[in-house]
Design a protein around this motif. Sequence first.
Motif, mmCIF file in Angstrom:
data_model
loop_
_atom_site.group_PDB
_atom_site.id
_atom_site.type_symbol
_atom_site.label_atom_id
_atom_site.label_comp_id
_atom_site.label_asym_id
_atom_site.label_seq_id
_atom_site.Cartn_x
_atom_site.Cartn_y
_atom_site.Cartn_z
ATOM 1 N N VAL A 1 7.832 -10.406 -1.470
ATOM 2 C CA VAL A 1 7.694 -9.300 -0.336
ATOM 3 C C VAL A 1 8.600 -8.480 -0.561
ATOM 4 C CG1 VAL A 1 6.908 -11.090 1.372
ATOM 5 C CG2 VAL A 1 9.370 -10.788 1.049
ATOM 6 N N GLY A 2 8.507 -7.147 0.060
ATOM 7 C CA GLY A 2 8.984 -6.037 -0.444
ATOM 8 C C GLY A 2 8.691 -4.729 0.416
ATOM 9 N N GLU A 3 9.222 -3.497 -0.099
ATOM 10 C CA GLU A 3 9.005 -2.330 0.897
ATOM 11 C C GLU A 3 8.137 -1.337 -0.015
ATOM 12 O OE1 GLU A 3 12.488 -0.741 3.153
ATOM 13 O OE2 GLU A 3 13.408 -2.087 1.628
ATOM 14 N N VAL A 4 7.134 -0.909 0.647
ATOM 15 C CA VAL A 4 6.301 0.549 0.117
ATOM 16 C C VAL A 4 7.375 1.344 -0.420
ATOM 17 C CG1 VAL A 4 4.483 1.787 0.264
ATOM 18 C CG2 VAL A 4 4.200 -0.350 1.142
ATOM 19 N N HIS B 1 -2.749 4.686 -0.731
ATOM 20 C CA HIS B 1 -3.512 4.043 0.009
ATOM 21 C C HIS B 1 -3.455 4.517 1.359
ATOM 22 C CE1 HIS B 1 -5.637 0.616 2.068
ATOM 23 N NE2 HIS B 1 -6.448 0.286 0.889
ATOM 24 N N PRO B 2 -4.672 4.554 2.278
ATOM 25 C CA PRO B 2 -4.523 5.010 3.603
ATOM 26 C C PRO B 2 -3.821 4.003 4.698
ATOM 27 C CG PRO B 2 -6.642 4.642 3.085
ATOM 28 C CD PRO B 2 -6.086 4.758 1.858
ATOM 29 N N GLY B 3 -3.809 2.773 4.322
ATOM 30 C CA GLY B 3 -3.385 1.554 5.031
ATOM 31 C C GLY B 3 -2.033 1.527 4.856
ATOM 32 N N GLY C 1 -4.203 -1.523 -2.360
ATOM 33 C CA GLY C 1 -3.951 -1.624 -1.312
ATOM 34 C C GLY C 1 -4.735 -2.996 -0.440
ATOM 35 N N GLY C 2 -5.771 -3.169 -0.960
ATOM 36 C CA GLY C 2 -6.590 -4.188 -0.289
ATOM 37 C C GLY C 2 -6.073 -5.646 -0.652
ATOM 38 N N THR C 3 -5.156 -5.859 -1.605
ATOM 39 C CA THR C 3 -4.649 -7.355 -2.012
ATOM 40 C C THR C 3 -3.501 -7.624 -1.249
ATOM 41 O OG1 THR C 3 -3.469 -6.314 -3.884
ATOM 42 C CG2 THR C 3 -5.831 -6.936 -4.194
ATOM 43 N N LEU C 4 -3.023 -6.560 -0.474
ATOM 44 C CA LEU C 4 -1.518 -6.710 0.169
ATOM 45 C C LEU C 4 -1.743 -6.949 1.634
ATOM 46 C CD1 LEU C 4 0.562 -3.558 -1.439
ATOM 47 C CD2 LEU C 4 0.529 -6.000 -2.045
ATOM 48 N N GLY D 1 -5.693 4.469 -4.318
ATOM 49 C CA GLY D 1 -5.991 3.207 -3.873
ATOM 50 C C GLY D 1 -5.069 2.033 -4.287
ATOM 51 N N GLU D 2 -3.846 2.508 -4.686
ATOM 52 C CA GLU D 2 -2.834 1.704 -5.115
ATOM 53 C C GLU D 2 -1.345 1.925 -4.281
ATOM 54 O OE1 GLU D 2 -3.771 0.398 -9.722
ATOM 55 O OE2 GLU D 2 -2.436 1.795 -9.150
ATOM 56 N N VAL D 3 -0.583 1.027 -4.365
ATOM 57 C CA VAL D 3 0.640 0.928 -3.465
ATOM 58 C C VAL D 3 1.816 0.562 -4.712
ATOM 59 C CG1 VAL D 3 2.118 0.038 -1.794
ATOM 60 C CG2 VAL D 3 -0.379 0.494 -1.284
ATOM 61 N N LEU D 4 2.868 1.266 -4.643
ATOM 62 C CA LEU D 4 4.037 0.658 -5.293
ATOM 63 C C LEU D 4 4.967 0.137 -4.577
ATOM 64 C CD1 LEU D 4 5.853 0.919 -7.822
ATOM 65 C CD2 LEU D 4 6.710 3.142 -7.130
ATOM 66 N N VAL D 5 5.428 -1.060 -4.850
ATOM 67 C CA VAL D 5 6.024 -2.040 -3.842
ATOM 68 C C VAL D 5 7.682 -2.299 -4.526
ATOM 69 C CG1 VAL D 5 6.483 -4.217 -2.717
ATOM 70 C CG2 VAL D 5 4.037 -3.041 -2.988
ATOM 71 N N ARG D 6 8.614 -2.111 -3.846
ATOM 72 C CA ARG D 6 9.929 -2.383 -4.394
ATOM 73 C C ARG D 6 10.081 -4.012 -3.819
ATOM 74 N NH1 ARG D 6 14.707 -4.597 -5.268
ATOM 75 N NH2 ARG D 6 16.295 -3.061 -6.286
ATOM 76 N N HIS D 7 9.952 -4.969 -4.825
ATOM 77 C CA HIS D 7 10.338 -6.328 -4.442
ATOM 78 C C HIS D 7 11.514 -6.520 -3.813
ATOM 79 C CE1 HIS D 7 7.127 -7.624 -7.512
ATOM 80 N NE2 HIS D 7 6.704 -6.744 -6.674
ATOM 81 N N ARG D 8 11.706 -7.286 -2.563
ATOM 82 C CA ARG D 8 12.922 -7.484 -2.023
ATOM 83 C C ARG D 8 13.303 -8.983 -2.288
ATOM 84 N NH1 ARG D 8 16.016 -3.077 -2.065
ATOM 85 N NH2 ARG D 8 14.999 -1.248 -1.364
#
Length: 332
Positions: free
Chosen positions: A76-79, A84-86, A107-110, A36-43
């Motif tokens: 903001v950044g890249e997944v 998370h399916p979305g 995922g629901g917070t992004l 249910g989570e997403v790892l984001v590389r901040h840009r």
Amino acid sequence: MAENNLRVLLRERPKDRPGPEHFELSEGPRPTAAKGEVLVRHRFLSLDPYMRGRMDDAASYARPVPLGGVMEGECVGEVVESQHPGFAPGDWVGGARGWQRYSVAPGGTLLKLPKEGGVPPTAWLGVLGMPGVTAWVGVTEIGQPRPGETFVVSAASGAVGGVAGQVAKQMGARVIGIAGGAEKCRYVTETLGFDACLDHRGDLEAALDAACPEGIDVYFENVGGAVQEAVFPRMREFGRMAFCGTVATYNVRPPPPGPNLSSINRKRLRLQGFIVSDHPRAWPVWRQRGAAWIRDGRLKWKEDVVQGLENAPEAFIGLLEGRNFGKLVVAL
């Protein structure tokens, strides 16, 4: 080998002005996403005045950053990794948080950012992000300027003030900005299209009398201090004040005494403090409206981009001293 997670931590709580000694750079392993989570590389990281309050251990509308914790801020950044399916690797998202290179979030917070539309990713931190929504709420729900009324906004060249004045102008108001220095004032009138901009480093009281001979109907407050003291006695009867912030006082301990507030009753003023997170329905409304105004050229903004997370503390210190010009963003 996976890139490490560089972070800026709160080392010590400042007693007045924050300095480099209150921050600490730390490097550790990259986190991983659970179900249910997403790892984001901040840009890009947004730097905003409200962060100064998060450095204090005091009661407020949001919890303070704990000592040793990652400084608070929106990114903001890249997944990079998605459970998370979305979301899928390569998607650009808003809503990631922290002065750090990576973060994990449900995922629901992004917010998935559109790939088309001519809006740069940094706009979702500024003109279409929290500062833009703050301006929209303060003008349309609190200030409510009517055609022909005089609308004054402090920090007029900043991320909130610049949008607030443009929204008020679209509503038919006569818009007067207040900013620091001739360069910022020229930008406010020549680029943003305000009717006038006053330099608060000069004789602001005389300038306000000349620019607003019949008084002020709506004031959007971003600064406080001497600017607020000059504006208060010039408010008209039944005037409205959208009280967004007082950045001039954030480093002053104890807080300075305020102006004579007796005019609030005498003039039947409406003074309302507000926090943009109290207005969730305004976010999609403004994002749709603001994006359309960007595309048709009606909405202008300026960014001040600092390179490197390690330079975020010094850039933030400068923000509180008015050194930035436009929305302050750190490129990671």
